[in-house]
Design a protein around this motif. Structure first.
Motif, PDB file in Angstrom:
ATOM      1  N   LYS A  17       0.377   2.055  -1.382  1.00 52.29           N
ATOM      2  CA  LYS A  17      -0.087   1.146  -2.467  1.00 52.29           C
ATOM      3  C   LYS A  17       1.168   0.158  -3.051  1.00 52.29           C
ATOM      4  N   LEU A  21       1.438  -3.904  -2.620  1.00 55.15           N
ATOM      5  CA  LEU A  21       1.655  -4.614  -3.810  1.00 55.15           C
ATOM      6  C   LEU A  21       2.879  -5.516  -3.491  1.00 55.15           C
ATOM      7  N   TYR A  33       7.158  -7.610 -10.715  1.00 55.29           N
ATOM      8  CA  TYR A  33       5.579  -7.616 -11.318  1.00 55.29           C
ATOM      9  C   TYR A  33       5.325  -6.343 -12.062  1.00 55.29           C
ATOM     10  N   LEU A  56      -2.041   2.967  -9.251  1.00 56.63           N
ATOM     11  CA  LEU A  56      -0.780   2.732  -8.410  1.00 56.63           C
ATOM     12  C   LEU A  56       0.144   4.037  -8.428  1.00 56.63           C
ATOM     13  N   LEU A 153      -2.506  -9.070  -9.153  1.00 60.48           N
ATOM     14  CA  LEU A 153      -2.399  -8.611  -7.618  1.00 60.48           C
ATOM     15  C   LEU A 153      -3.118  -7.625  -7.447  1.00 60.48           C
ATOM     16  N   LEU A 154      -3.423  -6.932  -8.410  1.00 62.64           N
ATOM     17  CA  LEU A 154      -4.408  -5.508  -8.194  1.00 62.64           C
ATOM     18  C   LEU A 154      -5.688  -5.977  -7.553  1.00 62.64           C
ATOM     19  N   TRP A 158      -6.535  -3.509  -4.308  1.00 61.87           N
ATOM     20  CA  TRP A 158      -7.274  -2.284  -4.983  1.00 61.87           C
ATOM     21  C   TRP A 158      -8.394  -2.519  -4.251  1.00 61.87           C
TER      22      TRP A 158
END
Length: 606
Positions: A17, A21, A33, A56, A153-154, A158
């Protein structure tokens, strides 16, 4: 652009993850971030859609913040979660950064120290309150860094991200909430007029639920629902996801000049407020992502949300219901502890069993709706973590000798409960009794306080700590927090803690309900915390002004088997005996059989 990198496993690890990212950060030209444990309503407990920090990092505490760069990932959290976070982050590439009390913005210092000039920093502004965004913006600009507030950004990485809840909204029955919403709106409008504000925007879910006498089930442990509200001097708009408010309820709201609109319309309608208008907001309780929509010509009137103070002062009718609710909760606790004492040594009992059995006992009580927070059942060393939570993967067996700490609470139509008790398992040591008794002395000292109306709540903290400080011991959390009325178990504005700076809006007033929960924690060994809820109530007016006292609301015996009687003064013993008389008198008539015998035994005088 697709910024996802393929992975071999269907469920990516924390390492994977982070890699995803960082890949997304690179394509967004970001050097750092920030992921907050927050949502657009700045809630304590979050809908799954907004649990990005947990997704995350694997850290499940309610207070955490993640900063990721190309070669670093760090999670900032406070002392309540240090031990828990160390365990949950052990198999990740994320470093635990320990925050002390009052260092909530410490991550900003880290950014300006470790990032190079010209760095680009991103955050989802929908989750960052306006006040903190200003501090962050100024700090970064001073070091020639740029902040980007519109980056989620998730959403790019995700997969199968949960959706926002769409469960129905319901009215808090008039029997329990006799103050009509139009009266509450009139209170707010009176303050708006005093501040010459034409509009007031509210995002905090407990404020919205209180103002409109509505409740929901969108948020775990809190009977609230996802919404924003824009209050004008004549009309009000309540923004909720479509389908949550049915036609009959929508019609009732319309009779009070309350319009229901789609949740997503809030941003656009904020942008339509006319330049020159004055908009009242609470910069700590509204996000910068929402406020960026407001026209720069609109003048902001910044103050604490008027509803925060109003809802903290429970009416006499509400207090009546709270007292009845405490009796119901006391019955559940008595039934549970009676079972526990009989079952210890005979049944297989774990910390998870404690949670299960106590929840079952509460579920049998009148008007119980749900838990008010995740039950903390912590045996021996686990009790040294103030916000410990047992999981199927990690929990203790209640066996042998030691102290069992149980912190739990319920949401009832007539109030919210929060109580902590510590009970002995097998034989306990003189040192454990010593710690227990010091905590009890602190709890009693605060319970007996008389104080001038309007005193700032943080100033009372030393009263509870004095007996503990006297032994050169301290605890890292606050002594008390406000408690809602069938609302959030943690609410303001009052807070009994020397870790916060006293502010005028923290004044203690009639009708406020506050927890009283000093503690002692010995890492790796045990923890002690004793907690009751207290009600501010008038006691006397003299030439020096009006004085308030605390009425103890919680009705559950304090285990006298854990007490070192030699450490208690005569007046402290008298307080404890009187308290137990009240517990037996008010809870006993609702009990029978084993639970009645248990409460009679556990409330005997010492």
């Amino acid at each position: 652009m697709n910024t996802r990198q393929p992975t071999d496993d269907q469920v990516p690890t924390s390492y994977e993850k982070l890699a995803q990212l960082r890949y997304a950060m690179k394509h967004a030209n970001l050097d750092a971030y920030i992921i907050l444990s927050a949502d657009p309503h700045l809630s304590e407990y979050l809908p799954q859609f907004w649990q990005g920090c947990t997704w995350l990092s694997g850290f499940t505490g309610s207070s955490g913040l993640l900063v990721v760069t190309s070669n670093f990932a760090g999670l900032w959290t406070d002392s309540r979660y240090w031990v828990q976070a160390a365990v949950e982050l052990a198999d990740s590439d994320i470093e635990l950064i320990k925050m002390s009390a009052g260092q909530e913005l410490y991550y900003i210092d880290w950014l300006v120290t470790h990032m190079a000039a010209g760095a680009q920093v991103g955050v989802d502004g929908r989750t960052l309150n306006l006040s903190d965004s200003r501090v962050l913006q100024v700090a970064l600009q001073a070091h020639n860094m740029q902040l980007h507030l519109d980056v989620d950004l998730l959403e790019l990485i995700w997969e199968e991200r949960p959706v926002l809840p769409r469960l129905p909204v319901y009215e808090h029955d008039y029997f329990y909430a006799p103050v009509a919403r139009i009266q509450k709106l009139d209170q707010i409008r009176s303050i708006m007029r005093d501040k010459d504000a034409q509009w007031h925007f509210v995002s905090t879910l407990d404020d919205i639920a209180w103002i409109f006498n509505l409740r929901g089930t969108d948020i775990s442990y809190s009977p609230t629902f996802v919404a924003h509200a824009l209050i004008g001097l004549q009309h009000v708009t309540l923004y909720t996801p479509d389908g949550k408010i049915d036609t009959p309820l929508r019609n009732k709201l319309a009779q009070d000049s309350i319009r229901v609109a789609s949740y997503g319309n809030a941003l656009a309608e904020l942008a339509e407020i006319s330049p020159g208008s004055r908009l009242l907001i609470d910069p700590r309780r509204v996000t910068c992502g929402l406020m960026r929509a407001v026209h720069p010509g609109v003048r902001l009137v910044e103050m604490v949300n008027p509803s925060i103070f109003a809802k903290s002062c429970k009416t006499e009718s509400e207090v009546m219901h709270v007292r009845a609710t405490m009796e119901q909760d006391g019955v559940a606790l008595a039934e549970f502890f009676a079972w526990l004492e009989q079952a210890l040594g005979r049944e297989h009992i774990t910390e998870l069993t404690i949670d299960e059995k106590l929840t079952e006992a509460r579920a049998r009580r009148l008007d119980f709706m749900c838990l008010s927070f995740p039950t903390i059942a912590a045996f021996n060393a686990n009790g040294a973590m103030p916000h410990y939570r047992a999981t199927p993967k990690s929990h203790a067996l209640i066996k042998g000798d030691g102290l069992l700490l149980i912190d739990s609470g319920g949401q009832y139509l007539g109030g919210t409960t929060d109580v902590t008790r510590v009970v002995p398992v097998g034989q306990i040591s003189a040192k454990q009794k010593h710690d227990f008794t010091l905590v009890l002395k602190g709890m009693i000292a605060l319970s007996r306080m008389k104080f001038p109306r309007g005193i700032c709540s943080p100033m009372l903290d030393a009263i509870a700590r004095a007996p503990i400080w006297d032994a050169y011991i301290d605890f890292g959390h606050g002594t008390g927090h406000g408690v809602g009325y069938f609302l959030n178990v943690h609410e303001g504005p009052q807070m009994i803690s020397h870790h916060v700076s006293p502010e005028c809006h923290m004044a203690m007033e009639k009708g406020m309900i506050t927890s009283n929960e000093p503690g002692i924690y010995r890492p790796g060994r045990w923890g002690v915390r004793i907690e009751n809820l207290l009600l501010n109530w008038p006691i006397r007016t003299t030439e020096f002004g009006e004085f308030l006292c605390f009425e103890t609301l919680t009705l559950c015996p304090i285990d006298i088997r854990c007490i070192d009687r030699s450490l208690l003064r005569v007046d402290e013993i008298s307080w404890l005996n009187d308290y137990h008389v009240q517990v037996r008198k008010r809870v006993g008539p609702h009990l029978s059989g084993d639970s009645k015998s248990w409460i009679e035994t556990r409330t005997e005088a010492i």
